[in-house]
Design a protein around this motif. Structure first.
Motif, PDB file in Angstrom:
ATOM      1  N   LEU A 145     -25.798  21.562 -34.650  1.00 14.52           N
ATOM      2  CA  LEU A 145     -25.404  21.368 -36.046  1.00 14.52           C
ATOM      3  C   LEU A 145     -24.024  20.723 -36.153  1.00 14.52           C
ATOM      4  N   ARG A 146     -23.109  21.129 -35.263  1.00 13.98           N
ATOM      5  CA  ARG A 146     -21.767  20.542 -35.290  1.00 13.98           C
ATOM      6  C   ARG A 146     -21.793  19.056 -34.938  1.00 13.98           C
ATOM      7  N   VAL A 148     -24.338  16.987 -35.485  1.00 12.06           N
ATOM      8  CA  VAL A 148     -24.902  16.247 -36.629  1.00 12.06           C
ATOM      9  C   VAL A 148     -23.884  16.133 -37.752  1.00 12.06           C
ATOM     10  N   VAL A 149     -23.119  17.195 -38.006  1.00 11.46           N
ATOM     11  CA  VAL A 149     -22.124  17.142 -39.080  1.00 11.46           C
ATOM     12  C   VAL A 149     -21.033  16.109 -38.742  1.00 11.46           C
ATOM     13  N   MET A 151     -21.362  13.520 -36.747  1.00 11.63           N
ATOM     14  CA  MET A 151     -21.981  12.204 -36.819  1.00 11.63           C
ATOM     15  C   MET A 151     -22.157  11.757 -38.268  1.00 11.63           C
ATOM     16  N   SER A 152     -22.552  12.685 -39.140  1.00 14.41           N
ATOM     17  CA  SER A 152     -22.714  12.345 -40.559  1.00 14.41           C
ATOM     18  C   SER A 152     -21.383  11.914 -41.166  1.00 14.41           C
TER      19      SER A 152
ATOM     20  N   HIS B 153     -17.349  11.692 -46.222  1.00  9.50           N
ATOM     21  CA  HIS B 153     -17.901  12.786 -45.422  1.00  9.50           C
ATOM     22  C   HIS B 153     -19.075  13.421 -46.164  1.00  9.50           C
ATOM     23  N   GLY B 156     -22.070  11.107 -46.287  1.00 15.82           N
ATOM     24  CA  GLY B 156     -22.727  11.057 -44.989  1.00 15.82           C
ATOM     25  C   GLY B 156     -23.638  12.269 -44.792  1.00 15.82           C
ATOM     26  N   LEU B 157     -23.186  13.421 -45.297  1.00 16.47           N
ATOM     27  CA  LEU B 157     -24.005  14.631 -45.187  1.00 16.47           C
ATOM     28  C   LEU B 157     -25.265  14.541 -46.040  1.00 16.47           C
ATOM     29  N   GLY B 160     -27.628  12.214 -44.224  1.00 18.81           N
ATOM     30  CA  GLY B 160     -28.235  12.854 -43.060  1.00 18.81           C
ATOM     31  C   GLY B 160     -29.216  13.952 -43.425  1.00 18.81           C
ATOM     32  N   ILE B 166     -32.332  14.780 -40.935  1.00 18.13           N
ATOM     33  CA  ILE B 166     -32.052  15.090 -39.539  1.00 18.13           C
ATOM     34  C   ILE B 166     -31.870  16.602 -39.361  1.00 18.13           C
ATOM     35  N   PRO B 168     -30.633  19.841 -36.893  1.00 14.78           N
ATOM     36  CA  PRO B 168     -30.737  21.027 -37.764  1.00 14.78           C
ATOM     37  C   PRO B 168     -29.928  20.945 -39.060  1.00 14.78           C
ATOM     38  N   LEU B 169     -29.484  19.748 -39.459  1.00 10.18           N
ATOM     39  CA  LEU B 169     -28.693  19.649 -40.691  1.00 10.18           C
ATOM     40  C   LEU B 169     -29.543  19.918 -41.927  1.00 10.18           C
ATOM     41  N   LEU B 180     -18.685  25.436 -42.178  1.00  8.30           N
ATOM     42  CA  LEU B 180     -18.327  24.350 -41.269  1.00  8.30           C
ATOM     43  C   LEU B 180     -17.471  23.290 -41.966  1.00  8.30           C
ATOM     44  N   ILE B 181     -17.842  22.941 -43.198  1.00  8.96           N
ATOM     45  CA  ILE B 181     -17.283  21.746 -43.836  1.00  8.96           C
ATOM     46  C   ILE B 181     -16.103  22.035 -44.767  1.00  8.96           C
TER      47      ILE B 181
END
Lengths: 193, 193
Positions: A145-146, A148-149, A151-152, B153, B156-157, B160, B166, B168-169, B180-181
Motif C-alpha cells: 500500500l505504501r 502504491v501511495v 507511486m500515485s 498528490h 494521483g490517489l 490510482g 490499483i 491494494p489502494l 498514511l496520507i
C-alpha cells in the motif's frame, strides 16, 4: 516467418510480437498471458520472442511503450547510494525522467492512455500489480500500500506538471521539487516509518 | 428568450448558459471570459446568468460539472475544526468525496477529460490557477507551490484508486488512507513546516 519486404516497418518481427503482446495482455492480463501464446499469435517461434525481449516482464514493458522498467529503476536507484538518501535520489531521478523529452513523452502517453481508455487502464494496472509492486515492496521492505501511495503521488505530479501544465508546479526547479517531495517519499518508503 | 417547448431539456436557459460558458472558458480562459460575454453568446440577459450562477467562479465550477467548488470545500474544511487536525479532515473529506458515487463519478469524469483532451486540460488548469490556488494559498498561509503539490498528490490517489483501480489502494479503508496520507498533507499545507 518469411518477411514480405526488405524495409523495416510495422510488419517487422519485433513489431508483430509487440502488437500481439498488446492484444493478449489487454485481453487476458499479465499473469494469464504466456510468451508461447504471444509467439503463436504473432506467427513466430517462442525462442524468437525470448531473443528480442528476454522475459515476459520486459516484453510487457516494451508493449506499453514505457521508457524504462519501473521495477528495475527502483532497484537501481536503491543500489546507487546510501538508503538514507534513497528518496531524494528517486524523486530527482523521477523529475528528470518526466522532464527529459525522450523519456517524458512516452511516460505522458502511457498516463494519458491509462486515464482515458479501459484498455490503457487495464495495462497500467497490470504493470503496477504484476511488475512493479511485488518487487519494489520486497526490495524496500515496506507494505505494498505504501508503494502504491508513493507511486500515485509521483504520477499526480507528472499529470499536474506535464499534461495539465499547472503553475507554479510546471516551472518549479528540480531542487524545489526534491526539497518538498523527497521527505514524503522517504516517509512512505522507509521500513522504519 | 422565448422557450420553444414546455419540457426542460438541453435547450433550457441554464443549460444554454452552461454550453456557452464551456465554449468561452475553453477558448479564452477564465480571466478573459466575462459573464456579459457568456450571456450574449447564450442569447440571454447578464442578470439571468447572475440569477442562476451568482458569480463567474460558480458558473465555471458548474460548467466543469464539478460536484463541489474545491476552493469553498477547503475553506469549509479549514473552518470545521482545529487547524492542527485540518489535514486529517481534508484527507477524510476527499476520500469520501471520491468514494461517494454522486460526487466521485463527476470527479472521475473531470479527471479523465483533463488527462485526455486539450480542452479538458485547459479547463482544469484554469480551475486550479484561477479558482483554487489563490484562495487556498491565502486561507492556508502557504506558498502556491505547496498547494499544487498537495493537490497533485490527492489527484494521483483518485486516479490510482478509481480510474486505474490499483490494489491494494482501491480497497484500502478510509482510516488506512487517512493515517498514511494526512501527515503528508499536514506537512505540505502547514505554514510552519
Amino acid at each position: 516467418m518469411a518477411r514480405a519486404g526488405r524495409r523495416p516497418g510495422p510488419t517487422n518481427t519485433p513489431d508483430a510480437i509487440l502488437a500481439a503482446a498488446r492484444e493478449l495482455f489487454a485481453e487476458r492480463g499479465f499473469q494469464a498471458t504466456t510468451i508461447r501464446a504471444v509467439a503463436a499469435s504473432a506467427g513466430v517461434n517462442a525462442a524468437l520472442v525470448h531473443h528480442y525481449f528476454a522475459t515476459k516482464e520486459r516484453l510487457f514493458v516494451a508493449a506499453l511503450n514505457l521508457p524504462l522498467n519501473p521495477a528495475e529503476a527502483i532497484v537501481n536507484v536503491l543500489a546507487a547510494g546510501p538508503r538514507e538518501q534513497f528518496a531524494e535520489r528517486l524523486v530527482r531521478f523521477f523529475v528528470s525522467t518526466w522532464r527529459e523529452p525522450a523519456t517524458g513523452q512516452p511516460l505522458q502517453a502511457v498516463l494519458r492512455s491509462a486515464a482515458s481508455t479501459d484498455q490503457g487502464a487495464a495495462m497500467f494496472r497490470n504493470l503496477v500489480e504484476n511488475v512493479l509492486l511485488e518487487r519494489a515492496a520486497a526490495a524496500l521492505g515496506v507494505p505494498k500500500l505504501r508503494v502504491v501511495v508513493a507511486m500515485s503521488h509521483l504520477l499526480g505530479l507528472v499529470l499536474g506538471a506535464t499534461i495539465l501544465q499547472i503553475e507554479p508546479l510546471a516551472s518549479a526547479t528540480d531542487d524545489e521539487l526534491v526539497e518538498l517531495i523527497a521527505p514524503t517519499i522517504h516517509r512512505y518508503l522507509s521500513p522504519d516509518s
